[in-house]
Design an enzyme around this catalytic site. Structure first.
Site, PDB file in Angstrom:
ATOM      1  CB  CYS A  55     -40.396  59.743  12.021  1.00  0.00           C
ATOM      2  SG  CYS A  55     -41.201  59.027  13.443  1.00  0.00           S
ATOM      3  CB  CYS A  97     -40.679  61.391  15.367  1.00  0.00           C
ATOM      4  SG  CYS A  97     -40.170  59.698  15.134  1.00  0.00           S
ATOM      5  CG  ASP A  98     -40.375  64.922  13.687  1.00  0.00           C
ATOM      6  OD1 ASP A  98     -40.021  64.932  14.881  1.00  0.00           O
ATOM      7  OD2 ASP A  98     -39.632  64.568  12.767  1.00  0.00           O
TER       8      ASP A  98
HETATM    9  C1  LIG Z   1     -35.299  64.311  14.041  1.00  0.00           C
HETATM   10  C2  LIG Z   1     -35.732  62.957  14.581  1.00  0.00           C
HETATM   11  C3  LIG Z   1     -36.705  62.919  15.540  1.00  0.00           C
HETATM   12  C4  LIG Z   1     -37.103  61.704  16.091  1.00  0.00           C
HETATM   13  N1  LIG Z   1     -38.014  61.735  17.085  1.00  0.00           N
HETATM   14  C5  LIG Z   1     -38.409  60.582  17.647  1.00  0.00           C
HETATM   15  C6  LIG Z   1     -39.354  60.596  18.723  1.00  0.00           C
HETATM   16  O1  LIG Z   1     -39.795  61.645  19.174  1.00  0.00           O
HETATM   17  N2  LIG Z   1     -39.735  59.404  19.228  1.00  0.00           N
HETATM   18  C7  LIG Z   1     -39.266  58.215  18.737  1.00  0.00           C
HETATM   19  O2  LIG Z   1     -39.660  57.156  19.238  1.00  0.00           O
HETATM   20  N3  LIG Z   1     -38.359  58.175  17.729  1.00  0.00           N
HETATM   21  C8  LIG Z   1     -37.936  59.319  17.181  1.00  0.00           C
HETATM   22  N4  LIG Z   1     -37.046  59.284  16.134  1.00  0.00           N
HETATM   23  C9  LIG Z   1     -36.657  57.988  15.583  1.00  0.00           C
HETATM   24  C10 LIG Z   1     -35.508  57.377  16.368  1.00  0.00           C
HETATM   25  O3  LIG Z   1     -34.434  58.284  16.383  1.00  0.00           O
HETATM   26  C11 LIG Z   1     -35.122  56.063  15.669  1.00  0.00           C
HETATM   27  O4  LIG Z   1     -36.220  55.191  15.708  1.00  0.00           O
HETATM   28  C12 LIG Z   1     -33.950  55.421  16.366  1.00  0.00           C
HETATM   29  O5  LIG Z   1     -32.838  56.289  16.310  1.00  0.00           O
HETATM   30  C13 LIG Z   1     -33.584  54.080  15.700  1.00  0.00           C
HETATM   31  O6  LIG Z   1     -32.544  53.545  16.462  1.00  0.00           O
HETATM   32  P1  LIG Z   1     -31.524  52.504  15.878  1.00  0.00           P
HETATM   33  O7  LIG Z   1     -30.586  52.152  16.977  1.00  0.00           O
HETATM   34  O8  LIG Z   1     -32.255  51.412  15.184  1.00  0.00           O
HETATM   35  O9  LIG Z   1     -30.740  53.249  14.698  1.00  0.00           O
HETATM   36  P2  LIG Z   1     -29.827  54.565  14.711  1.00  0.00           P
HETATM   37  O10 LIG Z   1     -30.261  55.542  15.718  1.00  0.00           O
HETATM   38  O11 LIG Z   1     -29.755  54.975  13.276  1.00  0.00           O
HETATM   39  O12 LIG Z   1     -28.404  54.006  15.166  1.00  0.00           O
HETATM   40  C14 LIG Z   1     -27.599  53.207  14.334  1.00  0.00           C
HETATM   41  C15 LIG Z   1     -26.148  53.521  14.664  1.00  0.00           C
HETATM   42  O13 LIG Z   1     -25.302  52.586  13.985  1.00  0.00           O
HETATM   43  C16 LIG Z   1     -24.118  53.266  13.627  1.00  0.00           C
HETATM   44  N5  LIG Z   1     -23.466  52.538  12.539  1.00  0.00           N
HETATM   45  C17 LIG Z   1     -23.967  52.308  11.293  1.00  0.00           C
HETATM   46  N6  LIG Z   1     -23.053  51.644  10.559  1.00  0.00           N
HETATM   47  C18 LIG Z   1     -21.973  51.448  11.366  1.00  0.00           C
HETATM   48  C19 LIG Z   1     -20.700  50.838  11.162  1.00  0.00           C
HETATM   49  N7  LIG Z   1     -20.332  50.300   9.985  1.00  0.00           N
HETATM   50  N8  LIG Z   1     -19.820  50.823  12.195  1.00  0.00           N
HETATM   51  C20 LIG Z   1     -20.155  51.362  13.395  1.00  0.00           C
HETATM   52  N9  LIG Z   1     -21.347  51.975  13.631  1.00  0.00           N
HETATM   53  C21 LIG Z   1     -22.235  52.007  12.632  1.00  0.00           C
HETATM   54  C22 LIG Z   1     -24.609  54.647  13.189  1.00  0.00           C
HETATM   55  O14 LIG Z   1     -23.569  55.595  13.259  1.00  0.00           O
HETATM   56  C23 LIG Z   1     -25.719  54.907  14.211  1.00  0.00           C
HETATM   57  O15 LIG Z   1     -25.264  55.656  15.320  1.00  0.00           O
HETATM   58  C24 LIG Z   1     -36.572  60.472  15.598  1.00  0.00           C
HETATM   59  C25 LIG Z   1     -35.589  60.520  14.600  1.00  0.00           C
HETATM   60  C26 LIG Z   1     -35.157  61.730  14.110  1.00  0.00           C
HETATM   61  C27 LIG Z   1     -34.067  61.757  13.072  1.00  0.00           C
END
Ligand SMILES: Cc1cc2nc3c(=O)[nH]c(=O)nc-3n(C[C@H](O)[C@H](O)[C@H](O)COP(=O)(O)OP(=O)(O)OC[C@H]3O[C@@H](n4cnc5c(N)ncnc54)[C@H](O)[C@@H]3O)c2cc1C
Length: 187
Positions: free
Chosen positions: A138, A141-142
């Site tokens: 991303c 993000c980075d």
């Molecule tokens: C290193 C890094 C740096 C980042 N820095 C930034 C930043 O500075 N600013 C920013 O805006 N964004 C940043 N991001 C992006 C941000 O982390 C993502 O946009 C965000 O996490 C997306 O959220 P989400 O809830 O859609 O998905 P996720 O965070 O992926 O959460 C989904 C969750 O669902 C759970 N899950 C999946 N399948 C199942 C199942 N069958 N049963 C139960 N649970 C399940 C997973 O375990 C997970 O915890 C960064 C990401 C990374 C990896």
């Protein structure tokens, strides 16, 4: 063995930023809400030590801290949390069913917030350098963490070019690597 059945208004699958946000809204709307997370509450954001683009944090914060606040806020509104893997869902009927190892949860609404998984290239030793160890998924993000560095974007679609252009504002040099096999291999 007959599985236990529990009932909720809303069941949310996934405890990342999206799931926790949905949980805050549902809890605050006084809906009986369950959030199911299979690993760490907070999701992918917990992998980063630096979040600078979230409003309300002029000095930045860490992913763990920010997600901990989301979690606390959802708990404050009475959301229940269950740490287990969702094995299956049945969404066709009015009463939806979310299946886990021990319990089937019935709900009027199921919100799937299970996130996305970065696609890897398969390069040797790649797994040792993921996220904040050198390989990022991303640019928004980075990019700042790569100020004055030489960076390489792997991919050839619109997203890769957009990421590459964004990186030029921070990195000393930004290469975009694509090859004729990219499309076929799904890169
Ligand atoms: C290193 C890094 C740096 C980042 N820095 C930034 C930043 O500075 N600013 C920013 O805006 N964004 C940043 N991001 C992006 C941000 O982390 C993502 O946009 C965000 O996490 C997306 O959220 P989400 O809830 O859609 O998905 P996720 O965070 O992926 O959460 C989904 C969750 O669902 C759970 N899950 C999946 N399948 C199942 C199942 N069958 N049963 C139960 N649970 C399940 C997973 O375990 C997970 O915890 C960064 C990401 C990374 C990896």
């Amino acid at each position: 063995m007959e599985k236990k059945v529990e009932q909720f208004d809303v069941v949310i699958i996934g405890g990342g930023a999206a799931g926790l946000t949905a949980a805050i809204y549902c809890g605050r709307a006084r809906l009986k809400t369950l959030l199911i997370e299979k690993s760490l509450i907070g999701g992918l954001a917990t992998y980063t030590n630096e979040i600078e683009n979230y409003p309300g944090f002029p000095d930045g914060t860490t992913g763990l801290e920010l997600m901990d606040l989301f979690h606390k806020q959802a708990k404050k509104f009475g959301v229940k949390f269950k740490l287990t893997d969702v094995k299956g869902v049945t969404l066709e009927k009015d009463k939806k069913v979310v299946e886990t190892f021990r319990v089937n949860y019935e709900a009027k609404v199921v919100i799937v917030a299970s996130g996305g998984k970065p696609r890897l290239t398969g390069a040797k030793n790649e797994e040792d350098y993921l996220y904040d160890k050198g390989i990022s998924f991303c640019a928004t993000c980075d990019a700042a963490a790569n100020t004055d560095k030489t960076v390489m974007v792997i991919g050839s679609g619109d997203a890769a070019i957009e990421e590459g252009i964004f990186l030029t504002k921070f990195a000393k040099k930004s290469y975009c690597i694509c090859n004729a096999r990219s499309r076929k291999d799904g890169l």
